[in-house]
Design a protein around this motif. Structure first.
Motif, PDB file in Angstrom:
ATOM      1  N   VAL A 185       0.747  -1.225  -0.008  1.00  0.00           N
ATOM      2  CA  VAL A 185       0.191   0.021  -0.179  1.00  0.00           C
ATOM      3  C   VAL A 185       0.855   1.333   0.021  1.00  0.00           C
ATOM      4  O   VAL A 185       0.670   2.150  -0.848  1.00  0.00           O
ATOM      5  CB  VAL A 185      -0.849   0.007   1.228  1.00  0.00           C
ATOM      6  N   VAL A 186       1.973   1.304   0.759  1.00  0.00           N
ATOM      7  CA  VAL A 186       2.690   2.403   0.809  1.00  0.00           C
ATOM      8  C   VAL A 186       3.555   2.707  -0.367  1.00  0.00           C
ATOM      9  O   VAL A 186       3.750   3.494  -0.927  1.00  0.00           O
ATOM     10  CB  VAL A 186       3.855   2.186   2.150  1.00  0.00           C
ATOM     11  N   LEU A 187       4.006   1.314  -1.061  1.00  0.00           N
ATOM     12  CA  LEU A 187       4.668   1.467  -2.329  1.00  0.00           C
ATOM     13  C   LEU A 187       3.763   2.094  -3.321  1.00  0.00           C
ATOM     14  O   LEU A 187       4.023   3.013  -4.197  1.00  0.00           O
ATOM     15  CB  LEU A 187       5.239   0.078  -2.681  1.00  0.00           C
ATOM     16  N   THR A 188       2.638   1.700  -3.520  1.00  0.00           N
ATOM     17  CA  THR A 188       1.688   2.332  -4.391  1.00  0.00           C
ATOM     18  C   THR A 188       1.129   3.643  -4.169  1.00  0.00           C
ATOM     19  O   THR A 188       1.123   4.743  -5.068  1.00  0.00           O
ATOM     20  CB  THR A 188       0.029   1.405  -4.411  1.00  0.00           C
ATOM     21  N   GLN A 189       1.069   4.173  -2.946  1.00  0.00           N
ATOM     22  CA  GLN A 189       0.785   5.479  -2.651  1.00  0.00           C
ATOM     23  C   GLN A 189       2.117   6.271  -3.048  1.00  0.00           C
ATOM     24  O   GLN A 189       1.773   7.685  -3.317  1.00  0.00           O
ATOM     25  CB  GLN A 189       0.687   5.790  -1.033  1.00  0.00           C
ATOM     26  N   ILE A 190       3.356   5.971  -3.004  1.00  0.00           N
ATOM     27  CA  ILE A 190       4.408   6.693  -3.305  1.00  0.00           C
ATOM     28  C   ILE A 190       4.561   6.780  -4.692  1.00  0.00           C
ATOM     29  O   ILE A 190       4.973   7.786  -5.098  1.00  0.00           O
ATOM     30  CB  ILE A 190       5.607   6.163  -2.445  1.00  0.00           C
ATOM     31  N   LYS A 191       4.215   5.663  -5.191  1.00  0.00           N
ATOM     32  CA  LYS A 191       4.371   5.559  -6.901  1.00  0.00           C
ATOM     33  C   LYS A 191       3.244   6.750  -7.468  1.00  0.00           C
ATOM     34  O   LYS A 191       3.602   7.455  -8.314  1.00  0.00           O
ATOM     35  CB  LYS A 191       4.161   4.184  -7.294  1.00  0.00           C
ATOM     36  N   ASP A 192       2.135   6.567  -6.833  1.00  0.00           N
ATOM     37  CA  ASP A 192       1.030   7.502  -7.267  1.00  0.00           C
ATOM     38  C   ASP A 192       1.627   9.078  -7.045  1.00  0.00           C
ATOM     39  O   ASP A 192       1.398   9.753  -7.843  1.00  0.00           O
ATOM     40  CB  ASP A 192      -0.200   7.267  -6.554  1.00  0.00           C
ATOM     41  N   TYR A 193       2.201   9.427  -5.779  1.00  0.00           N
ATOM     42  CA  TYR A 193       2.775  10.844  -5.524  1.00  0.00           C
ATOM     43  C   TYR A 193       3.777  10.911  -6.634  1.00  0.00           C
ATOM     44  O   TYR A 193       3.432  12.192  -7.163  1.00  0.00           O
ATOM     45  CB  TYR A 193       3.464  10.584  -4.054  1.00  0.00           C
ATOM     46  N   PHE A 194       4.659   9.990  -6.790  1.00  0.00           N
ATOM     47  CA  PHE A 194       5.481  10.551  -8.104  1.00  0.00           C
ATOM     48  C   PHE A 194       4.765  10.589  -9.418  1.00  0.00           C
ATOM     49  O   PHE A 194       5.015  11.592 -10.036  1.00  0.00           O
ATOM     50  CB  PHE A 194       6.569   9.266  -8.335  1.00  0.00           C
ATOM     51  N   THR A 195       3.875   9.824  -9.681  1.00  0.00           N
ATOM     52  CA  THR A 195       3.182   9.809 -11.066  1.00  0.00           C
ATOM     53  C   THR A 195       2.468  11.152 -11.066  1.00  0.00           C
ATOM     54  O   THR A 195       2.560  11.732 -12.322  1.00  0.00           O
ATOM     55  CB  THR A 195       2.217   8.738 -11.176  1.00  0.00           C
ATOM     56  N   TYR A 196       1.812  11.398 -10.401  1.00  0.00           N
ATOM     57  CA  TYR A 196       0.897  12.679 -10.527  1.00  0.00           C
ATOM     58  C   TYR A 196       1.472  13.973 -10.061  1.00  0.00           C
ATOM     59  O   TYR A 196       1.123  14.980 -10.561  1.00  0.00           O
ATOM     60  CB  TYR A 196      -0.308  12.547  -9.723  1.00  0.00           C
ATOM     61  N   ARG A 197       2.462  13.976  -9.001  1.00  0.00           N
ATOM     62  CA  ARG A 197       2.916  15.207  -8.695  1.00  0.00           C
ATOM     63  C   ARG A 197       4.366  15.497  -9.173  1.00  0.00           C
ATOM     64  O   ARG A 197       4.880  16.744  -9.301  1.00  0.00           O
ATOM     65  CB  ARG A 197       3.244  15.145  -7.069  1.00  0.00           C
TER      66      ARG A 197
END
Length: 90
Positions: A8-20
């Motif tokens: 879950v943490v990995l996905t959230q950090i990946k999403d952070y990078f992808t969108y921000r």
């Protein structure tokens, strides 16, 4: 504090990078993508990421974790978040 799930943490950090950081472009971003080597992250982005970690997980990244090795890729960042989370529990 609740126990955090690595995936879950990995996905959230990946999403952070992808969108921000990458403006929604996820094409080549994987767990071991070399963020520093590919120029995806710099000192300003690290500061923003540390703020995101604080806002999302309620964790303060200690100064000894503010080193390039921690920010090499999504895996190392996730491992650091998990480690800081475990230290916060104890």
């Amino acid at each position: 504090m609740l126990s955090m799930d690595h995936a879950v943490v990995l996905t959230q950090i990946k999403d952070y990078f992808t969108y921000r950081v990458l403006d929604g472009v996820e094409e080549e971003l994987e767990e071991y993508t070399p963020l520093l080597d590919w120029g995806f992250i710099n000192s300003l982005e690290i500061a923003h990421l540390v703020a995101f970690i604080h806002e999302t997980y309620g964790l303060d990244v200690p100064p000894e974790k503010m080193v390039p090795a921690v920010f090499q890729n999504l895996h190392t960042i996730t491992a650091m978040v998990m480690e800081v989370s475990e230290l916060a529990v104890h």
